[in-house]
Design an enzyme around this catalytic site. Structure first.
Site, PDB file in Angstrom:
ATOM      1  N   CYS A 149      13.154   3.890  10.982  1.00  0.00           N
ATOM      2  CA  CYS A 149      13.061   2.510   9.514  1.00  0.00           C
ATOM      3  C   CYS A 149      14.063   2.786   9.070  1.00  0.00           C
ATOM      4  O   CYS A 149      14.236   1.536   8.875  1.00  0.00           O
ATOM      5  CB  CYS A 149      11.968   3.484   9.389  1.00  0.00           C
ATOM      6  SG  CYS A 149      11.795   4.740   8.391  1.00  0.00           S
ATOM      7  N   GLU A 153       4.374   3.194   3.998  1.00  0.00           N
ATOM      8  CA  GLU A 153       5.700   3.347   3.929  1.00  0.00           C
ATOM      9  C   GLU A 153       5.821   2.299   5.777  1.00  0.00           C
ATOM     10  O   GLU A 153       5.883   2.405   6.844  1.00  0.00           O
ATOM     11  CB  GLU A 153       6.307   5.160   4.545  1.00  0.00           C
ATOM     12  CG  GLU A 153       5.494   6.133   3.849  1.00  0.00           C
ATOM     13  CD  GLU A 153       6.790   6.175   2.543  1.00  0.00           C
ATOM     14  OE1 GLU A 153       7.463   5.713   2.519  1.00  0.00           O
ATOM     15  OE2 GLU A 153       6.300   6.544   1.426  1.00  0.00           O
ATOM     16  N   GLY A 178       0.838  -2.282   8.083  1.00  0.00           N
ATOM     17  CA  GLY A 178       0.877  -2.365   6.576  1.00  0.00           C
ATOM     18  C   GLY A 178      -0.834  -3.117   6.715  1.00  0.00           C
ATOM     19  O   GLY A 178      -1.249  -2.841   5.449  1.00  0.00           O
ATOM     20  N   GLY A 192       4.394   2.689   9.832  1.00  0.00           N
ATOM     21  CA  GLY A 192       4.868   2.068  10.707  1.00  0.00           C
ATOM     22  C   GLY A 192       5.409   0.503   9.857  1.00  0.00           C
ATOM     23  O   GLY A 192       5.768   0.506   9.102  1.00  0.00           O
ATOM     24  N   SER A 193       4.659   0.010  10.678  1.00  0.00           N
ATOM     25  CA  SER A 193       4.467  -1.695  10.518  1.00  0.00           C
ATOM     26  C   SER A 193       4.700  -2.241   8.774  1.00  0.00           C
ATOM     27  O   SER A 193       3.500  -2.016   8.724  1.00  0.00           O
ATOM     28  CB  SER A 193       5.091  -2.086  11.506  1.00  0.00           C
ATOM     29  OG  SER A 193       3.827  -2.884  11.533  1.00  0.00           O
ATOM     30  N   LYS A 227      -5.204   9.976  13.311  1.00  0.00           N
ATOM     31  CA  LYS A 227      -5.087   9.003  14.153  1.00  0.00           C
ATOM     32  C   LYS A 227      -3.668   9.304  14.304  1.00  0.00           C
ATOM     33  O   LYS A 227      -2.067   8.492  14.539  1.00  0.00           O
ATOM     34  CB  LYS A 227      -5.310   7.791  13.599  1.00  0.00           C
ATOM     35  CG  LYS A 227      -5.184   7.551  15.420  1.00  0.00           C
ATOM     36  CD  LYS A 227      -5.429   5.263  15.451  1.00  0.00           C
ATOM     37  CE  LYS A 227      -4.481   4.799  15.194  1.00  0.00           C
ATOM     38  NZ  LYS A 227      -3.350   4.860  16.657  1.00  0.00           N
ATOM     39  N   GLU A 233      13.649  -6.891  11.658  1.00  0.00           N
ATOM     40  CA  GLU A 233      14.174  -5.372  12.021  1.00  0.00           C
ATOM     41  C   GLU A 233      13.970  -5.181  13.790  1.00  0.00           C
ATOM     42  O   GLU A 233      12.406  -5.809  14.012  1.00  0.00           O
ATOM     43  CB  GLU A 233      12.602  -4.060  11.744  1.00  0.00           C
ATOM     44  CG  GLU A 233      12.717  -2.904  11.223  1.00  0.00           C
ATOM     45  CD  GLU A 233      12.137  -2.121  11.056  1.00  0.00           C
ATOM     46  OE1 GLU A 233      10.644  -2.850  11.302  1.00  0.00           O
ATOM     47  OE2 GLU A 233      11.917  -1.027  10.967  1.00  0.00           O
TER      48      GLU A 233
HETATM   49  P1  NAD Z   1       3.296   0.477  13.602  1.00  0.00           P
HETATM   50  O1  NAD Z   1       2.431  -0.592  12.888  1.00  0.00           O
HETATM   51  O2  NAD Z   1       2.210  -0.711  15.494  1.00  0.00           O
HETATM   52  O3  NAD Z   1       2.596   1.114  14.668  1.00  0.00           O
HETATM   53  C1  NAD Z   1       1.604   2.344  13.269  1.00  0.00           C
HETATM   54  C2  NAD Z   1       0.380   3.070  13.347  1.00  0.00           C
HETATM   55  O4  NAD Z   1      -0.860   2.121  13.318  1.00  0.00           O
HETATM   56  C3  NAD Z   1       0.043   3.424  14.458  1.00  0.00           C
HETATM   57  O5  NAD Z   1      -0.921   4.795  14.513  1.00  0.00           O
HETATM   58  C4  NAD Z   1      -1.008   2.712  15.734  1.00  0.00           C
HETATM   59  O6  NAD Z   1      -1.573   2.363  16.624  1.00  0.00           O
HETATM   60  C5  NAD Z   1      -1.264   1.969  14.096  1.00  0.00           C
HETATM   61  N1  NAD Z   1      -2.236   0.707  13.918  1.00  0.00           N
HETATM   62  C6  NAD Z   1      -1.958  -0.432  14.932  1.00  0.00           C
HETATM   63  N2  NAD Z   1      -2.499  -1.027  14.433  1.00  0.00           N
HETATM   64  C7  NAD Z   1      -3.739  -0.771  13.265  1.00  0.00           C
HETATM   65  C8  NAD Z   1      -4.609  -1.310  12.483  1.00  0.00           C
HETATM   66  N3  NAD Z   1      -4.745  -2.719  13.020  1.00  0.00           N
HETATM   67  N4  NAD Z   1      -5.185  -0.902  12.225  1.00  0.00           N
HETATM   68  C9  NAD Z   1      -4.434   0.491  12.003  1.00  0.00           C
HETATM   69  N5  NAD Z   1      -4.088   1.139  12.499  1.00  0.00           N
HETATM   70  C10 NAD Z   1      -3.001   0.137  13.688  1.00  0.00           C
HETATM   71  O7  NAD Z   1       4.605   0.464  13.543  1.00  0.00           O
HETATM   72  P2  NAD Z   1       5.021   1.578  14.909  1.00  0.00           P
HETATM   73  O8  NAD Z   1       6.036   0.372  15.852  1.00  0.00           O
HETATM   74  O9  NAD Z   1       4.339   2.689  16.009  1.00  0.00           O
HETATM   75  O10 NAD Z   1       5.977   2.249  14.420  1.00  0.00           O
HETATM   76  C11 NAD Z   1       7.147   1.165  14.179  1.00  0.00           C
HETATM   77  C12 NAD Z   1       7.033   0.489  12.578  1.00  0.00           C
HETATM   78  O11 NAD Z   1       7.317   1.866  11.564  1.00  0.00           O
HETATM   79  C13 NAD Z   1       9.152  -0.144  12.193  1.00  0.00           C
HETATM   80  O12 NAD Z   1       7.920  -1.158  11.193  1.00  0.00           O
HETATM   81  C14 NAD Z   1       9.342   0.917  11.606  1.00  0.00           C
HETATM   82  O13 NAD Z   1      10.468   0.830  10.217  1.00  0.00           O
HETATM   83  C15 NAD Z   1       8.489   2.119  10.303  1.00  0.00           C
HETATM   84  N6  NAD Z   1       8.687   3.187  10.408  1.00  0.00           N
HETATM   85  C16 NAD Z   1       8.482   3.226   8.616  1.00  0.00           C
HETATM   86  C17 NAD Z   1       8.846   4.698   8.367  1.00  0.00           C
HETATM   87  C18 NAD Z   1       9.154   5.155   6.603  1.00  0.00           C
HETATM   88  O14 NAD Z   1       9.030   6.088   6.303  1.00  0.00           O
HETATM   89  N7  NAD Z   1       9.216   3.796   6.206  1.00  0.00           N
HETATM   90  C19 NAD Z   1       9.335   5.962   9.542  1.00  0.00           C
HETATM   91  C20 NAD Z   1       9.055   5.740  10.240  1.00  0.00           C
HETATM   92  C21 NAD Z   1       8.520   4.417  10.746  1.00  0.00           C
END
Ligand code: NAD
Length: 487
Positions: free
Chosen positions: A286, A252, A234, A229-230, A176, A389
């Site tokens: 991140c 991650e 997570g 993601g965030s 996704k 962040e």
């Molecule tokens: P996000 O958590 O808002 O979204 C990430 C993904 O999760 C998207 O595809 C979103 O649609 C999906 N999502 C949202 N709610 C969900 C749910 N309830 N269940 C399942 N999936 C869901 O994060 P973002 O804003 O897209 O990305 C930014 C974040 O990602 C920042 O916190 C950043 O630090 C982190 N990040 C981490 C790394 C790493 O390798 N550690 C790398 C890049 C980004």
């Protein structure tokens, strides 16, 4: 496709591009012009289930292939990705504002598919004669259907890092994409089709966390899930996994990287590296070093050099090859950063920037979501902008006098993704490498410097598990013990 007039926005399920089953789409706006650039198909519950079912049906035949046979498809995809830089960089620039001049993600994604095309034979168990009367062994076996959920900031880097090892290990996948940057993943689906993968091996769906992300997280037929993601999402995914089938989850998550700069460092490279770290991708990384701690004796010089470099960006249309600084990804990101700018002005001393405008680029002729490169000085350690962040080109530069003091400050964070130290004293560098609470510690360099064959992941709330060459294949393999009694 020389340009991207015809943008693919449909779902790729079971080897076919399909509209969402309920006809629902969501508008995607350019963060540079605020205009709608595409209507993207939103995967419904039915579509998400169909993607999982297609992956499930494809699994027996795919997992029965040899690593070489699976690798042949992956190499074809790698070659197509290498050739698609122009189209993919344009799509990312249009959807989330990434300057085309900084784009390398198609090659990173290709590299992952090429590496894992050769790495399938590394899926090996062990054998043991240590139990008298037995020959015992382990098998490494794919889970079956796995899911990948990726963010918007470097979408294809995560696409490759997750999907390539998953399918090399013999799993089938539902990926996704992020609702903020779905176009590059949908374009990769067209390349998957061209590479001739059997239907259902890789399914690519677009949509928000609600519905499709949440369904994948709690799906009983998804046996492993890799998420970037965030921290907030997570946690939701971990909880959904626990409440459903206890699927194996790799997370991650976010970061708040400290960079510690001692007076004995190479000052110019410390300034250049730390500036690049917080400016690249408009600070939407991140591991961006959003907290810099400089030894008091060089602080004034460091700050002056840093400000000069940070102010000297080329902001503008991310499609223009001379631009190196684009807008924030969307209005939500822009609003969030502006809240932190206001909070930062209350808690610390503003030394550079501080507005949501660069040379008339926001609100005026161009309505882009730009943020001025911003430096805050001497912000209290407990202030929101030191703890949370920001995900923007906003950095806090604080000073320190002693090692003990700066170690305590650097580690006083719930995040633990990446940390950096600049010093020419090898003993001090090693003391810091040991004591800093982060999954990666960089000495005399900082993020986004990484090593492909080293594990990447977070201490504390920055994540669960590790990714990287030599790591990720195992994230997608179950271990089975086989006991053989011999007479
Ligand atoms: P996000 O958590 O808002 O979204 C990430 C993904 O999760 C998207 O595809 C979103 O649609 C999906 N999502 C949202 N709610 C969900 C749910 N309830 N269940 C399942 N999936 C869901 O994060 P973002 O804003 O897209 O990305 C930014 C974040 O990602 C920042 O916190 C950043 O630090 C982190 N990040 C981490 C790394 C790493 O390798 N550690 C790398 C890049 C980004």
């Amino acid at each position: 496709m020389g340009s991207v007039e015809r943008i693919e926005t449909r779902l790729f399920i079971n080897g076919k591009f399909v509209d969402s089953s309920d006809g629902k789409t969501f508008p995607l706006r350019s963060p540079t012009t605020r205009e709608v650039i595409a209507e993207v198909h939103e995967a419904s519950e039915k579509d998400t289930d169909a993607a999982v079912a297609a992956a499930k049906a494809a699994f027996p035949a795919w997992s029965a292939l040899s690593p070489d046979e699976r690798g042949a498809y992956m190499k074809k995809l790698g070659a197509l990705l290498h050739q698609s830089g122009k189209e993919l960089s344009r799509l990312e620039a249009m959807s989330m504002g990434r300057p085309v001049s900084t784009y390398f993600d198609n090659h990173a994604c290709a590299g992952a598919f090429e590496h894992y095309a050769e790495a399938g034979y590394e899926a090996q168990g062990v054998s043991s004669l240590n139990t008298p009367g037995f020959v015992n062994m382990t098998f490494k076996q794919p889970y079956g259907v796995v899911a990948a959920i990726i963010p918007w900031n470097l979408p294809l880097v995560f696409f490759g890092n997750k999907v390539a090892p998953a399918i090399a290990a013999g799993n089938t996948v539902v990926l996704k994409s992020s609702e903020k940057a779905p176009l590059s993943s949908a374009y990769v689906a067209t390349l998957i089709e061209k590479a001739g993968f059997p239907p259902g091996v890789i399914n690519v769906i677009s949509g928000h966390g609600q519905t499709s992300g949440a369904i994948l997280s709690s799906h009983m037929d998804v046996r492993a899930l890799s998420f970037t993601g965030s921290c907030r999402t997570g946690r939701l995914i971990q909880a959904a996994a626990a409440k459903s089938n206890l699927k194996n989850v790799v997370l991650e998550l976010g970061g708040k990287t400290p960079a510690v700069v001692f007076a004995d460092c190479d000052l110019e490279s410390a300034v250049a590296d730390t500036q690049n770290s917080i400016q690249f991708n408009s600070g939407q990384v991140c591991m961006a070093n959003s907290r810099i701690y400089v030894e008091e004796s060089i602080a004034h010089k460091f700050v002056e050099l840093f400000k000069a470099k940070f102010a000297n960006i080329s902001a503008g249309d991310p499609l223009d090859p001379t631009t190196n600084h684009g807008p924030q990804a969307d209005s939500a990101q822009w609003d969030t950063v502006q809240k932190y700018l206001a909070a930062g002005k209350d808690s610390g001393e503003l030394a550079l920037g501080g507005t949501a405008e660069i040379g008339g680029l926001s609100g005026g002729a161009s309505k882009g979501y730009f943020i001025e490169p911003t430096v805050f000085l001497q912000t209290p350690e407990d202030a929101a902008i030191m703890k949370e962040e920001i995900f923007g080109p906003v950095v806090n530069i604080n000073t320190f006098k002693t090692e003990e003091e700066v170690i305590a400050k650097a580690n006083d964070s719930e995040f633990g993704l990446y940390a950096a130290v600049y010093t020419k004293d090898i003993s001090r560098a090693m003391r810091f490498a040991k004591v800093l609470e982060a999954g990666t510690v960089a000495v005399n360099c900082t993020s986004p410097t990484l090593a492909k064959d080293m594990p990447f992941g977070g201490f504390k709330s920055s994540g669960v598990g590790r990714e990287g060459l030599g790591q990720s294949l195992n994230n997608f393999l179950e271990t089975k013990t086989v006991l053989i009694k011999i007479s």
